[in-house]
Design a protein around this motif. Sequence first.
Motif, PDB file in Angstrom:
ATOM      1  N   LEU A  52       0.794  -1.229   0.000  1.00 62.09           N
ATOM      2  CA  LEU A  52       0.000   0.000   0.000  1.00 62.09           C
ATOM      3  C   LEU A  52       0.831   1.285   0.000  1.00 62.09           C
ATOM      4  N   PRO A  53       1.980   1.353   0.675  1.00 64.66           N
ATOM      5  CA  PRO A  53       2.773   2.580   0.557  1.00 64.66           C
ATOM      6  C   PRO A  53       3.189   2.908  -0.872  1.00 64.66           C
ATOM      7  N   HIS A  54       3.242   1.888  -1.739  1.00 64.86           N
ATOM      8  CA  HIS A  54       3.625   2.098  -3.139  1.00 64.86           C
ATOM      9  C   HIS A  54       2.411   2.348  -4.045  1.00 64.86           C
ATOM     10  N   LEU A  55       1.207   2.206  -3.485  1.00 63.44           N
ATOM     11  CA  LEU A  55      -0.018   2.338  -4.277  1.00 63.44           C
ATOM     12  C   LEU A  55      -0.855   3.550  -3.920  1.00 63.44           C
ATOM     13  N   ARG A  56      -0.842   3.950  -2.657  1.00 64.42           N
ATOM     14  CA  ARG A  56      -1.758   4.995  -2.191  1.00 64.42           C
ATOM     15  C   ARG A  56      -1.624   6.274  -3.010  1.00 64.42           C
ATOM     16  N   GLY A  57      -2.768   6.792  -3.419  1.00 62.23           N
ATOM     17  CA  GLY A  57      -2.794   8.064  -4.136  1.00 62.23           C
ATOM     18  C   GLY A  57      -2.409   7.979  -5.597  1.00 62.23           C
ATOM     19  N   ARG A  58      -2.151   6.775  -6.114  1.00 64.53           N
ATOM     20  CA  ARG A  58      -1.696   6.655  -7.501  1.00 64.53           C
ATOM     21  C   ARG A  58      -2.791   6.059  -8.387  1.00 64.53           C
ATOM     22  N   PRO A  59      -3.121   6.698  -9.498  1.00 60.44           N
ATOM     23  CA  PRO A  59      -4.041   6.065 -10.449  1.00 60.44           C
ATOM     24  C   PRO A  59      -3.468   4.735 -10.915  1.00 60.44           C
ATOM     25  N   LEU A  60      -4.360   3.794 -11.169  1.00 57.54           N
ATOM     26  CA  LEU A  60      -3.945   2.453 -11.586  1.00 57.54           C
ATOM     27  C   LEU A  60      -4.516   2.091 -12.948  1.00 57.54           C
ATOM     28  N   MET A  61      -3.779   1.280 -13.668  1.00 61.11           N
ATOM     29  CA  MET A  61      -4.319   0.533 -14.791  1.00 61.11           C
ATOM     30  C   MET A  61      -4.308  -0.930 -14.355  1.00 61.11           C
ATOM     31  N   LEU A  62      -5.434  -1.593 -14.498  1.00 57.78           N
ATOM     32  CA  LEU A  62      -5.600  -2.955 -14.007  1.00 57.78           C
ATOM     33  C   LEU A  62      -5.510  -3.949 -15.157  1.00 57.78           C
ATOM     34  N   GLU A  63      -4.679  -4.959 -14.993  1.00 60.89           N
ATOM     35  CA  GLU A  63      -4.555  -6.025 -15.976  1.00 60.89           C
ATOM     36  C   GLU A  63      -5.374  -7.210 -15.474  1.00 60.89           C
ATOM     37  N   ARG A  64      -6.541  -7.415 -16.084  1.00 60.04           N
ATOM     38  CA  ARG A  64      -7.493  -8.400 -15.587  1.00 60.04           C
ATOM     39  C   ARG A  64      -7.524  -9.650 -16.470  1.00 60.04           C
ATOM     40  N   HIS A  65      -7.642 -10.790 -15.792  1.00 61.94           N
ATOM     41  CA  HIS A  65      -7.714 -12.086 -16.469  1.00 61.94           C
ATOM     42  C   HIS A  65      -8.881 -12.870 -15.862  1.00 61.94           C
ATOM     43  N   PHE A  74      -7.738  -8.134 -20.213  1.00 56.81           N
ATOM     44  CA  PHE A  74      -8.373  -6.828 -20.311  1.00 56.81           C
ATOM     45  C   PHE A  74      -7.509  -5.809 -19.562  1.00 56.81           C
ATOM     46  N   MET A  75      -7.148  -4.732 -20.246  1.00 64.02           N
ATOM     47  CA  MET A  75      -6.417  -3.629 -19.607  1.00 64.02           C
ATOM     48  C   MET A  75      -7.444  -2.561 -19.252  1.00 64.02           C
ATOM     49  N   GLN A  76      -7.704  -2.390 -17.975  1.00 66.33           N
ATOM     50  CA  GLN A  76      -8.811  -1.546 -17.506  1.00 66.33           C
ATOM     51  C   GLN A  76      -8.293  -0.267 -16.861  1.00 66.33           C
ATOM     52  N   LYS A  77      -8.691   0.859 -17.426  1.00 61.55           N
ATOM     53  CA  LYS A  77      -8.365   2.159 -16.837  1.00 61.55           C
ATOM     54  C   LYS A  77      -9.576   2.748 -16.122  1.00 61.55           C
ATOM     55  N   GLY A  97     -11.532  13.576 -23.413  1.00 65.06           N
ATOM     56  CA  GLY A  97     -12.448  13.479 -22.276  1.00 65.06           C
ATOM     57  C   GLY A  97     -11.719  13.236 -20.979  1.00 65.06           C
ATOM     58  N   THR A  98     -12.221  12.306 -20.190  1.00 71.25           N
ATOM     59  CA  THR A  98     -11.595  11.985 -18.914  1.00 71.25           C
ATOM     60  C   THR A  98     -11.617  10.476 -18.682  1.00 71.25           C
ATOM     61  N   VAL A  99     -10.773  10.028 -17.772  1.00 68.75           N
ATOM     62  CA  VAL A  99     -10.734   8.638 -17.326  1.00 68.75           C
ATOM     63  C   VAL A  99     -10.902   8.640 -15.818  1.00 68.75           C
ATOM     64  N   LEU A 100     -11.765   7.776 -15.306  1.00 71.19           N
ATOM     65  CA  LEU A 100     -11.974   7.662 -13.868  1.00 71.19           C
ATOM     66  C   LEU A 100     -11.180   6.457 -13.366  1.00 71.19           C
ATOM     67  N   HIS A 101      -9.925   6.723 -12.978  1.00 68.93           N
ATOM     68  CA  HIS A 101      -9.032   5.655 -12.554  1.00 68.93           C
ATOM     69  C   HIS A 101      -9.369   5.176 -11.141  1.00 68.93           C
ATOM     70  N   THR A 102      -9.125   3.895 -10.905  1.00 71.44           N
ATOM     71  CA  THR A 102      -9.173   3.335  -9.560  1.00 71.44           C
ATOM     72  C   THR A 102      -7.886   3.696  -8.835  1.00 71.44           C
ATOM     73  N   THR A 120      -2.457  -8.074 -12.259  1.00 66.86           N
ATOM     74  CA  THR A 120      -1.325  -7.149 -12.214  1.00 66.86           C
ATOM     75  C   THR A 120      -1.811  -5.711 -12.080  1.00 66.86           C
ATOM     76  N   LEU A 121      -1.225  -4.980 -11.131  1.00 65.88           N
ATOM     77  CA  LEU A 121      -1.546  -3.575 -10.923  1.00 65.88           C
ATOM     78  C   LEU A 121      -0.416  -2.732 -11.512  1.00 65.88           C
ATOM     79  N   HIS A 122      -0.769  -1.875 -12.458  1.00 61.58           N
ATOM     80  CA  HIS A 122       0.190  -0.965 -13.087  1.00 61.58           C
ATOM     81  C   HIS A 122      -0.071   0.434 -12.520  1.00 61.58           C
ATOM     82  N   ARG A 123       0.915   1.037 -11.912  1.00 65.68           N
ATOM     83  CA  ARG A 123       0.713   2.309 -11.207  1.00 65.68           C
ATOM     84  C   ARG A 123       1.325   3.487 -11.964  1.00 65.68           C
TER      85      ARG A 123
END
Length: 309
Positions: A52-65, A74-77, A97-102, A120-123
């Motif tokens: 979590l210290p490496h993830l907090r506050g950072r938009p993510l792209m999610l690699e889903r299987h 699926f690469m989910q933004k 437009g905009t992207v609503l990142h997790t 896989t979480l891409h930050r």
Amino acid sequence: MSDGDVRTVRAGRRTVRVHRPAKVLFPADGDAKEYTKGDLVDYYRSAASLMLPHLRGRPLMLERHPDGLDGPRFMQKNTPESYPEWITRVEVAKEDGTVLHTVCDDTATLVHLADQAAVTLHRWLSRTGSLDRPDRMVFDLDPAGDDFEAVREAASLLGDLLGELKLPSGLMTTGSRGLHVVVPLTGHHNFDEVRAFARDVADTLAAAHPDRLTTAARKKERGDRLYLDIARNAYAQTVVAPLTVRARPGAPVATPIAWSQLDDPALHARRWTVADAVEQARSGPWDGVMSRGRALGPARRRLDALHAA
């Protein structure tokens, strides 16, 4: 608690429902073990305090299987409307437009993402509030094939150069083929400034070792040389997060290591998996490193002095 196809998991102050925990995401493959969605959930839950210290506050792209490694990726933004309201989102502008990142700010979010088969979480390299000013700079050491000895050598050379520039850095296996070298920054420079500096560092190293290293963007121009990739140092680009799982047989993990481990003959890009990555991370390979963010001005002057020498 479990009732067949649904298992409830306590994550911090919340309870998260995990659907189809027995679903195989990582089929057995030769010596590689089989892992299920439940195993992925258990791993991310156990790794949460370190991740979590490496993830907090950072938009993510999610690699889903959703159907495992043998199914589509699926690469989910954009964050689906179905995600719980307690999960943090950040709206980011793009050209049309905009992207609503997790954003993953807590253990419950991490568990929910595992339930969604986000393997896989891409930050981002920057955080909400200052998205145009990264607080990390990353060098991706990408071999031409699966030649880890070339990666090991390049990391050593890069580490020595960063040391001369008095920039602290952390080393991480990617869980795929190479290593990342991560430099903590103050967050005072914009992406263009950071990328220009990273490019100059890479060019300096490649010029000193032209037979082994390259910064050529075109694959056909690289030959057998290792590519010093700095392209992720850009707005809206992402890198694999520390301790994230990679979508490869055996569930290897992108794992922080100490510089002293670079000499370990057993080291390779997929050395740690969901079975042992947390134990490695708990040894504290990055202790005191990522909190030492540096401004690039002094390092730029030292690099210019090296060129002038």
